[in-house]
Design an enzyme around this catalytic site. Sequence first.
Site, short mmCIF file in Angstrom:
data_model
loop_
_atom_site.label_atom_id
_atom_site.label_comp_id
_atom_site.label_asym_id
_atom_site.label_seq_id
_atom_site.Cartn_x
_atom_site.Cartn_y
_atom_site.Cartn_z
N CYS A 179 0.85 -1.18 0.08
CA CYS A 179 0.03 -0.03 0.04
C CYS A 179 0.73 1.21 0.12
CB CYS A 179 -0.86 -0.03 0.97
SG CYS A 179 -2.02 -1.39 1.29
N HIS A 208 -2.91 7.08 2.42
CA HIS A 208 -3.65 5.93 1.88
C HIS A 208 -4.69 5.62 2.63
CE1 HIS A 208 -4.01 1.82 0.83
NE2 HIS A 208 -3.67 0.90 2.27
N ASN A 255 -10.23 -0.01 0.35
CA ASN A 255 -8.71 -0.03 0.60
C ASN A 255 -8.37 -0.45 -1.04
OD1 ASN A 255 -5.82 -0.45 0.50
ND2 ASN A 255 -6.11 -1.30 2.76
O1 UT7 Z 1 -3.26 -1.21 4.04
C1 UT7 Z 1 -3.37 -1.62 5.18
C2 UT7 Z 1 -4.46 -2.46 5.28
N1 UT7 Z 1 -4.94 -2.92 6.60
C3 UT7 Z 1 -5.70 -1.83 7.42
O2 UT7 Z 1 -5.96 -0.90 7.45
C4 UT7 Z 1 -6.38 -2.71 8.52
C5 UT7 Z 1 -6.28 -1.82 9.79
N2 UT7 Z 1 -7.11 -2.51 10.92
C6 UT7 Z 1 -8.06 -2.38 10.93
O3 UT7 Z 1 -9.10 -1.52 10.17
C7 UT7 Z 1 -9.09 -2.90 11.76
O4 UT7 Z 1 -8.51 -3.58 12.64
C8 UT7 Z 1 -10.22 -4.07 11.11
C9 UT7 Z 1 -11.33 -3.02 10.72
C10 UT7 Z 1 -9.56 -5.04 10.43
C11 UT7 Z 1 -11.05 -4.66 12.37
O5 UT7 Z 1 -11.58 -3.80 13.28
P1 UT7 Z 1 -11.57 -4.09 14.83
O6 UT7 Z 1 -12.11 -3.11 15.55
O7 UT7 Z 1 -10.07 -4.24 15.16
O8 UT7 Z 1 -12.27 -5.56 15.25
P2 UT7 Z 1 -11.62 -6.84 15.76
O9 UT7 Z 1 -10.76 -7.58 14.53
O10 UT7 Z 1 -11.46 -6.87 17.08
O11 UT7 Z 1 -13.02 -7.80 15.53
C12 UT7 Z 1 -14.07 -7.22 16.45
C13 UT7 Z 1 -15.33 -8.19 16.10
C14 UT7 Z 1 -14.91 -9.83 16.19
O12 UT7 Z 1 -16.03 -10.49 17.01
P3 UT7 Z 1 -15.95 -11.09 18.11
O13 UT7 Z 1 -14.84 -11.94 18.32
O14 UT7 Z 1 -15.85 -9.80 18.97
O15 UT7 Z 1 -17.14 -11.63 18.37
C15 UT7 Z 1 -14.82 -10.04 14.53
O16 UT7 Z 1 -15.21 -11.71 14.45
O17 UT7 Z 1 -15.87 -8.08 14.73
C16 UT7 Z 1 -16.07 -9.51 14.18
N3 UT7 Z 1 -15.71 -9.21 12.57
C17 UT7 Z 1 -16.93 -9.00 11.87
N4 UT7 Z 1 -18.35 -8.60 12.02
C18 UT7 Z 1 -18.98 -8.43 10.93
C19 UT7 Z 1 -14.50 -9.14 11.91
N5 UT7 Z 1 -15.00 -8.74 10.73
C20 UT7 Z 1 -16.16 -8.52 10.62
C21 UT7 Z 1 -17.20 -8.32 9.43
N6 UT7 Z 1 -18.47 -8.52 9.99
N7 UT7 Z 1 -16.73 -8.17 8.30
#
Ligand code: UT7
Length: 319
Positions: free
Chosen positions: A113, A246, A276
């Site tokens: 990225c 980005h 993204n």
């Molecule tokens: O170019 C660089 C590329 N990467 C990025 O920019 C990613 C940077 N990170 C992020 O943007 C965030 O960490 C994410 C958006 C990927 C995730 O957000 P988060 O607030 O860190 O969520 P999490 O991974 O802690 O997940 C929280 C909950 C989980 O459920 P439980 O375990 O709390 O029951 C996940 O299973 O959200 C759940 N979850 C979803 N639910 C619905 C994860 N993905 C999804 C989804 N829809 N798509």
Amino acid sequence: MFSRITGIGGFLPGEPVSNDDLARRGIDTSDQWVTSRTGIRFRHLAEGGQSASDLALEASRRALAAAGLAASDLDLIVVATSTPDFIFPSTACLLQSKLGNHGATAFDIQAVCSGFVYALTIADKFVRSGSHRRALVVGAEVFSRILDWSDRATCVLFGDGAGAVVVEASETPGILSSALHADGAHHGILSVPGSICGGKVIGDPFLRMDGQAVFKFAVRVLAEVADECCQAAGVAPADLDWLIPHQANIRILEATAKRMKLPMEKVVVTVDRHGNTSAASVPLALDEAVRDGRIVTGQKVMLEGVGGGFTWGAVLLAF
Ligand code: UT7
């Protein structure tokens, strides 16, 4: 001798695909979750037969038209991509062939990225050295091909697209400063860890990410590298007209702006409609803000990338 951006173009394949569309396709997600955690509402996905060089071609044609140049005028083509058409030849050579250019220097850059800011910085150095005069710099990606569509934590985040700029030698400064960094110690938090050997994929061919580690890393380095680039050019961050980070997650953009003490009105945001698009995200956002008249001649614009490697960097433009 300096280098200046003289033309910009962008291309997004197909129709916008909403979060609800993804849920309807069987992904266990909701518009509410994706919008609140990422700010993403739509992304574009390439058709089966569309490759990174096809998207790059459309964006490049638009950038060349904006610069008033023909493909034969180019003496350098740099494509930033992590989703190349083939293992080799480079996507830059395939783009060169599709454009009908013969003989220009052409190569790919792989910095995920951060790829576009890496490629733009390299083109700037070629042009300022006097060895090349007219460069095409492209970020083009089909990340939909490397997503595990059963992993809802990653597949909802990315989209496909391409953005391109023409960079020309100039007596007035256009690119004021740049800074590029990497720290491979963090390679494990965002990767596609598979390889090809003996006609087979060895390992995992899909994008894997520790989202929270990436989030924290991105916010820290985006603010730091913008500051470094401002200092190198003797420009105060408060004097920036536009910040184009980005486009990964609206919360990363907001946190970066806050650390830099810039209001969100100065940040170009496309992540809501593009998702993204990795190396394409910065030139696509630049293209949109120039075409709709927000960015005008005389303004100072900071471009920033961060991504797998880990890599990060920034380019400060006097537009
Ligand atoms: O170019 C660089 C590329 N990467 C990025 O920019 C990613 C940077 N990170 C992020 O943007 C965030 O960490 C994410 C958006 C990927 C995730 O957000 P988060 O607030 O860190 O969520 P999490 O991974 O802690 O997940 C929280 C909950 C989980 O459920 P439980 O375990 O709390 O029951 C996940 O299973 O959200 C759940 N979850 C979803 N639910 C619905 C994860 N993905 C999804 C989804 N829809 N798509």
